[in-house]
Design an enzyme around this catalytic site. Structure first.
Site, mmCIF file in Angstrom:
data_model
loop_
_atom_site.group_PDB
_atom_site.id
_atom_site.type_symbol
_atom_site.label_atom_id
_atom_site.label_comp_id
_atom_site.label_asym_id
_atom_site.label_seq_id
_atom_site.Cartn_x
_atom_site.Cartn_y
_atom_site.Cartn_z
ATOM 1 N N ASP A 101 -6.500 -2.477 -6.880
ATOM 2 C CA ASP A 101 -5.851 -2.175 -5.603
ATOM 3 C C ASP A 101 -5.012 -0.914 -5.771
ATOM 4 O OD1 ASP A 101 -6.904 -4.664 -4.979
ATOM 5 O OD2 ASP A 101 -5.097 -5.362 -3.967
ATOM 6 N N LYS A 165 -7.369 -2.528 3.043
ATOM 7 C CA LYS A 165 -6.439 -3.648 2.919
ATOM 8 C C LYS A 165 -5.205 -3.383 3.763
ATOM 9 C CE LYS A 165 -3.487 -5.853 -0.585
ATOM 10 N NZ LYS A 165 -3.091 -5.860 -2.010
ATOM 11 N N LYS A 198 -9.710 -6.605 3.230
ATOM 12 C CA LYS A 198 -8.785 -7.547 2.604
ATOM 13 C C LYS A 198 -7.518 -7.617 3.440
ATOM 14 C CE LYS A 198 -5.895 -8.372 -1.469
ATOM 15 N NZ LYS A 198 -5.596 -7.999 -2.875
#
Length: 235
Positions: A101, A165, A198
């Site tokens: 990430d 995300k 996400k």
């Protein structure tokens, strides 16, 4: 968007846990707490343990040989380090890492500096893909307008990112909404089949968790207190 063969409410605990990136990111955690939470995520069969890069070696022994991977969070939670610094975190050599990430520079997103945002993400994507890893790009959606979120999605797609995300869960100075169904829908609309999505931040109820799965979300970041709640283990 993930294609579903059954409703979330019909899934087993193991199937549901595979949607979870178990968040073990609080800076005040002791090493003992980090190990305990990592072992819990592995026991449940979560997809990954999201961990600060400084604790990778500590946690690696507890995930090796399991279905759970470690997911280091890069330039967390601000996204304002140099691209070179982000890349150096991404290419650290660990066998247990299949995903990383990274926090986009959301100050640049807010300023409309989309070329710079895309270039930064692309360097991170190239580094991750070189080592066979997928890259998830965190936008910090609570600090952005809907238009900025949509444009950031295109930055990530243009850069070849694997996931977009929502949030870090550490933003201050803004109302915390996190992975609302509304913002997840916006991101899904923009990325289509080009990226996975996400959601993270404020996923604290089983109802919310199941709703996002039924929407076709690909992954969710869930904090250690909320994992047993969303998996209905607090009985």
């Amino acid at each position: 968007m993930k294609k579903l063969t059954k409703k979330a409410a019909e899934m087993t605990t193991k199937e549901l846990a595979a949607y979870i990136d178990y968040s073990v990111l609080k800076p005040e955690f002791t090493e003992e707490q980090i190990i305990e939470l990592t072992k819990d995520g592995v026991k449940l069969g979560c997809a990954t343990i999201c961990i600060n890069p400084g604790y990778m070696e500590l946690c690696e022994p507890y995930v090796k040989g399991t279905d759970t991977m470690l997911c280091p969070v890069t330039d967390f939670p601000f996204g304002t380090s140099s691209t070179k610094s982000k890349v150096e975190q991404i290419v650290a050599k660990y066998d247990t890492v299949k995903e990383v990430d990274v926090v986009a520079n959301f100050g640049h997103i807010r300023a409309g500096k989309y070329a710079e945002v895309t270039a930064d993400i692309k360097a991170c994507v190239d580094a991750a893909h070189k080592y066979g890893r997928e890259l998830k790009v965190i936008f910090e959606t609570d600090a952005l307008t809907e238009e900025q979120v949509r444009k950031a999605c295109h930055c990530a797609m243009d850069a070849g990112a694997d996931f977009v995300k929502t949030s870090t869960g550490f933003l201050t100075g803004f109302d915390a909404h996190g992975a609302t169904p509304e913002i997840i829908k916006v991101m899904q609309e923009e990325v289509g089949d080009k990226c996975k999505v996400k959601g993270s931040g404020c996923i604290r109820t089983r109802e919310h968790f199941l709703q996002l799965i039924d929407m076709g979300i690909d992954r969710m970041g869930v904090g250690y207190r909320s994992v047993p709640v969303v998996l209905d283990l607090d009985k």
